[in-house]
Enzyme design. Structure first.
Site, PDB file in Angstrom:
ATOM      1  N   GLU A  54       0.820  -1.221   0.000  1.00  0.00           N
ATOM      2  CA  GLU A  54       0.000   0.000   0.000  1.00  0.00           C
ATOM      3  C   GLU A  54       0.852   1.268   0.000  1.00  0.00           C
ATOM      4  O   GLU A  54       0.408   2.321  -0.482  1.00  0.00           O
ATOM      5  CB  GLU A  54      -0.965   0.009   1.185  1.00  0.00           C
ATOM      6  CG  GLU A  54      -2.077  -1.042   1.094  1.00  0.00           C
ATOM      7  CD  GLU A  54      -1.672  -2.396   1.653  1.00  0.00           C
ATOM      8  OE1 GLU A  54      -0.475  -2.587   1.981  1.00  0.00           O
ATOM      9  OE2 GLU A  54      -2.550  -3.279   1.784  1.00  0.00           O
ATOM     10  N   PHE A  66     -10.807  -7.115  14.725  1.00  0.00           N
ATOM     11  CA  PHE A  66      -9.775  -7.587  13.802  1.00  0.00           C
ATOM     12  C   PHE A  66      -9.506  -6.516  12.735  1.00  0.00           C
ATOM     13  O   PHE A  66     -10.429  -6.020  12.096  1.00  0.00           O
ATOM     14  CB  PHE A  66     -10.222  -8.891  13.133  1.00  0.00           C
ATOM     15  CG  PHE A  66      -9.224  -9.387  12.128  1.00  0.00           C
ATOM     16  CD1 PHE A  66      -7.955  -9.788  12.523  1.00  0.00           C
ATOM     17  CD2 PHE A  66      -9.535  -9.427  10.774  1.00  0.00           C
ATOM     18  CE1 PHE A  66      -7.023 -10.222  11.594  1.00  0.00           C
ATOM     19  CE2 PHE A  66      -8.609  -9.861   9.839  1.00  0.00           C
ATOM     20  CZ  PHE A  66      -7.346 -10.265  10.246  1.00  0.00           C
ATOM     21  N   GLN A  67      -8.255  -6.147  12.590  1.00  0.00           N
ATOM     22  CA  GLN A  67      -7.794  -5.138  11.624  1.00  0.00           C
ATOM     23  C   GLN A  67      -8.418  -3.768  11.843  1.00  0.00           C
ATOM     24  O   GLN A  67      -8.602  -2.999  10.901  1.00  0.00           O
ATOM     25  CB  GLN A  67      -7.995  -5.621  10.177  1.00  0.00           C
ATOM     26  CG  GLN A  67      -7.106  -6.821   9.870  1.00  0.00           C
ATOM     27  CD  GLN A  67      -6.998  -7.166   8.408  1.00  0.00           C
ATOM     28  OE1 GLN A  67      -7.943  -6.955   7.652  1.00  0.00           O
ATOM     29  NE2 GLN A  67      -5.855  -7.709   8.019  1.00  0.00           N
ATOM     30  N   LYS A  74     -17.133  -0.677   6.832  1.00  0.00           N
ATOM     31  CA  LYS A  74     -17.610  -1.683   5.881  1.00  0.00           C
ATOM     32  C   LYS A  74     -19.139  -1.663   5.767  1.00  0.00           C
ATOM     33  O   LYS A  74     -19.694  -1.777   4.668  1.00  0.00           O
ATOM     34  CB  LYS A  74     -17.129  -3.063   6.340  1.00  0.00           C
ATOM     35  CG  LYS A  74     -17.415  -4.169   5.346  1.00  0.00           C
ATOM     36  CD  LYS A  74     -16.713  -5.457   5.767  1.00  0.00           C
ATOM     37  CE  LYS A  74     -16.904  -6.537   4.711  1.00  0.00           C
ATOM     38  NZ  LYS A  74     -16.164  -7.765   5.065  1.00  0.00           N
ATOM     39  N   MET A 119      24.365   8.285   1.169  1.00  0.00           N
ATOM     40  CA  MET A 119      24.295   9.594   1.822  1.00  0.00           C
ATOM     41  C   MET A 119      24.592   9.479   3.315  1.00  0.00           C
ATOM     42  O   MET A 119      25.252  10.348   3.890  1.00  0.00           O
ATOM     43  CB  MET A 119      22.925  10.231   1.590  1.00  0.00           C
ATOM     44  CG  MET A 119      22.826  11.645   2.104  1.00  0.00           C
ATOM     45  SD  MET A 119      24.086  12.736   1.382  1.00  0.00           S
ATOM     46  CE  MET A 119      23.192  13.458   0.020  1.00  0.00           C
TER      47      MET A 119
HETATM   48  C1  LIG Z   1      12.510   5.599   4.443  1.00  0.00           C
HETATM   49  C2  LIG Z   1      13.836   6.201   4.787  1.00  0.00           C
HETATM   50  N1  LIG Z   1      14.658   5.580   5.653  1.00  0.00           N
HETATM   51  C3  LIG Z   1      15.865   6.119   5.944  1.00  0.00           C
HETATM   52  C4  LIG Z   1      16.250   7.301   5.378  1.00  0.00           C
HETATM   53  C5  LIG Z   1      17.592   7.923   5.720  1.00  0.00           C
HETATM   54  N2  LIG Z   1      18.456   7.990   4.546  1.00  0.00           N
HETATM   55  C6  LIG Z   1      18.591   9.103   3.796  1.00  0.00           C
HETATM   56  S1  LIG Z   1      19.596   8.890   2.485  1.00  0.00           S
HETATM   57  C7  LIG Z   1      19.896   7.302   2.907  1.00  0.00           C
HETATM   58  C8  LIG Z   1      20.822   6.441   2.102  1.00  0.00           C
HETATM   59  C9  LIG Z   1      20.269   6.146   0.765  1.00  0.00           C
HETATM   60  O1  LIG Z   1      21.041   5.112   0.206  1.00  0.00           O
HETATM   61  P1  LIG Z   1      20.800   4.651  -1.295  1.00  0.00           P
HETATM   62  O2  LIG Z   1      19.360   4.434  -1.547  1.00  0.00           O
HETATM   63  O3  LIG Z   1      21.709   3.519  -1.605  1.00  0.00           O
HETATM   64  O4  LIG Z   1      21.196   5.957  -2.127  1.00  0.00           O
HETATM   65  P2  LIG Z   1      22.612   6.725  -2.211  1.00  0.00           P
HETATM   66  O5  LIG Z   1      22.663   7.717  -1.098  1.00  0.00           O
HETATM   67  O6  LIG Z   1      23.698   5.690  -2.082  1.00  0.00           O
HETATM   68  O7  LIG Z   1      22.581   7.381  -3.543  1.00  0.00           O
HETATM   69  C10 LIG Z   1      19.210   6.952   4.077  1.00  0.00           C
HETATM   70  C11 LIG Z   1      19.282   5.629   4.730  1.00  0.00           C
HETATM   71  C12 LIG Z   1      15.338   7.916   4.501  1.00  0.00           C
HETATM   72  N3  LIG Z   1      15.593   9.096   3.916  1.00  0.00           N
HETATM   73  N4  LIG Z   1      14.158   7.344   4.194  1.00  0.00           N
END
Ligand SMILES: Cc1ncc(C[n+]2csc(CCOP(=O)(O)OP(=O)(O)O)c2C)c(N)n1
Length: 560
Positions: free
Chosen positions: A52, A114-115, A164, A468
């Site tokens: 979802e 439930f749910q 529902k 990042m």
């Molecule tokens: C749902 C979610 N969880 C954690 C983060 C924290 N976060 C920001 S950038 C990043 C790393 C992203 O890694 P990747 O998808 O391999 O992309 P890259 O930075 O290597 O280009 C994370 C874990 C986030 N922004 N969103």
């Protein structure tokens, strides 16, 4: 004509009569009456997602690309809670999404049935409005009102929770004309504020235009260009403002903030007037607000009065639709140039700090992508380093051809959002660009693409890290790469399991051919781009730092 219909039929009818054609969703117990009625309304195309969350992101992508409300559907409990991240993403980026959720029958509500989950309570802070439909007699009005609220004024998500038994309740239904959307009207306060803004622009030596998502949402790109050209004001585009002003235009500077170019941030720090349109001066743009644009008087144009003065003090606040206000500004300002100032800013430019020691350079990948699609492409990026490269290195020419999760920064957004973008723009090539982390969050949607024949092209920038976060660890945590190395499956084999073509690219010379072939595929396709593992995004303003203090080179080697 009045007919007796079930709540589920009324729900479908109201959607049809409101012009909705596409739904993204996933069935379950509490929403079964709606799914039972759905085949009676063949103009409603339902896309069965694999999670979802993807339904909400796809509805969001559809909304951003079309300017119309994107609709997603889920059952109660886990189905509804799986929508939450997508709704929060839409809320932060002002995207008009309608979520319809099933709820347990009214007699069971409040009994931990439930749910059962209180999705209205959960989503109150992340929607413009959340409704629980108390009786079938109110259903059509709530749907009509919810659709209007999602798109009127500053757009955003709306949730309608339908028990529902309300879906099964019968009621008389008469088709009604959908009320026209209210047009924004500028009053005398606007006139005076526009005058003051025009005076500030006229007196400025170092004016800047900073434009954000609101310019795209209100379709004010041409007006903004006219304003820039009439006044010679250099233009800065925020992450969500990218593509609102053509890259390569002589007045275009680039992106500000944490990963903004040095000359852009220096221009902000030197500016004496900043005209900000449809942006909220968020912390990724301003850095430390106390040190942000210390010499500038700020004119802030925003549809949402709550944004004016929220993050930075403003000299002139103008509440109104960007297109309307900018038109007035164009009339009110005198023709002028800012040639010396532009030359000064260009002089701030540094040699590019990003250097790549192996693997494909992100810049080369993006230049090749532009060449392969001849610019006729909407790029949907995920969150992380690649998102910054996609923002900075792809030469956007047409408005609203760059779509990303800016405010919430939701990893996993790109792949499902691209499905929605593709449905909104069937004539256009849509590329979803993700990191190896974010891609693995929602790659199950490849099955949706195959089943629903959605020709989304996917690129994975594979650096073997949550890049990042690894970069922050390198810069600010002594190089301790805690839990950021990330294993990937063999993406070519993965694609093969789904029956779609895929390529793994390691050498730059392979890019033009592979990207052209992937783009030409009639269905979905996947390209894995192997990039340098420890490549960094430069420059970078440290979190909470001032725009005047960029990090421009690698800190000491890691190894703590
Ligand atoms: C749902 C979610 N969880 C954690 C983060 C924290 N976060 C920001 S950038 C990043 C790393 C992203 O890694 P990747 O998808 O391999 O992309 P890259 O930075 O290597 O280009 C994370 C874990 C986030 N922004 N969103």
């Amino acid at each position: 004509m009045t007919e007796v219909l079930t709540g589920a039929q009324i729900l479908c009818r109201t959607l049809v009569e409101s012009g909705v054609e596409t739904l993204f969703g996933y069935p379950g117990g509490a929403i079964m009456p709606f799914y039972h009625a759905l085949p009676e309304y063949p103009t409603l195309r339902h896309i069965l997602v694999r999670h979802e969350q993807a339904a909400a992101h796809a509805a969001d992508g559809f909304a951003r690309a079309s300017g119309r409300v994107g609709v997603c559907v889920a059952t109660s409990g886990p189905g509804a809670t799986n929508l939450v991240t997508g709704l929060a993403t839409a809320q932060m980026d002002s995207s008009p999404v309608l979520a319809i959720t099933g709820q347990v029958p009214r007699a069971l509500m409040g009994r931990d049935a439930f749910q059962e989950t209180d999705i209205v309570g959960i989503t109150l802070p992340i929607t413009k409005q959340s409704y629980l439909v108390p009786d079938v007699s109110e259903l059509a009005d709530i749907v009509t009102e919810g659709l209007a609220i999602a798109q009127d004024g500053r757009p955003g998500p709306v949730l309608i929770d339908v028990p529902k038994d309300v879906q099964n309740q019968k009621a008389a239904y008469t088709a009604r004309p959908i009320p026209a959307r209210a047009a924004a009207e500028g009053g005398s306060q606007t006139v005076a504020a526009v005058r003051r803004a025009a005076d500030l622009i006229a007196a400025a030596q170092r004016p800047l235009l900073m434009i954000g998502h609101g310019v795209i949402l209100s379709e004010a790109c041409e007006e903004v260009r006219a304003l820039a050209e009439k006044t010679g004001m250099p233009v800065i585009t925020t992450l969500l403002g990218i593509s609102a002003f053509p890259e390569g235009h002589p007045l275009h500077l680039g992106m500000p903030g944490m990963h903004g170019d040095v000359e852009v941030n220096r221009a902000i720090q030197q500016a004496d007037v900043i005209v900000g349109i449809g942006l909220r001066f968020d912390d990724r743009v301003t850095g430390n607000t106390a040190a942000f644009a210390p010499r500038a008087k700020i004119v802030h144009v925003d549809l949402d009065a709550a944004e004016i003065g929220k993050n930075v003090p403003v000299a002139v606040g103008i509440v109104g639709d960007a297109r309307d206000v900018v038109r007035r500004l164009v009339e009110a300002v005198a023709t002028r140039g800012a040639g010396d100032w532009l030359g000064e800013i260009r002089g701030f430019a540094r040699r590019r700090a990003e250097q790549f020691r192996g693997g494909l350079s992100p810049e080369t990948i993006l230049a090749s992508l532009y060449a392969a699609t001849r610019g006729r492409c909407t790029v949907v990026s995920d969150v992380g380093q690649h998102q910054m490269w996609v923002a900075k290195h792809y030469p956007y020419q047409r408005p609203n051809t760059h779509i990303t999760s800016g405010g919430l920064g939701t990893m996993g957004f790109a792949v499902p959002a691209a499905m929605g973008v593709g449905l909104a723009r069937p004539e256009e090539t849509v590329w979803a660009i993700s990191g190896d982390g974010g891609f693995q969050m929602n790659m199950a949607e490849i099955a949706t693409m195959v089943q629903e024949r959605l020709p989304v092209k996917m690129a994975v920038f594979n650096n073997g890290y949550l890049g990042m976060v690894r970069q922050w660890q390198q810069f600010f945590h002594g190089g301790r790469y805690s839990c950021t190395p990330i294993w990937s499956p063999d993406y070519v084999k993965l694609a093969d399991a789904y029956g779609i073509p895929a390529w793994r690219v390691e050498e730059a010379h392979e890019l033009p051919d592979v990207l052209a072939r992937a783009t030409a595929e009639p269905g979905p396709a996947l390209v894995e781009c192997v990039i340098e593992q420890e490549a960094n995004v430069f420059p970078m303003i440290p979190p909470g730092g001032s725009l005047s203090e960029p990090i421009e080179a690698e800190p000491a080697a890691h190894g703590a």
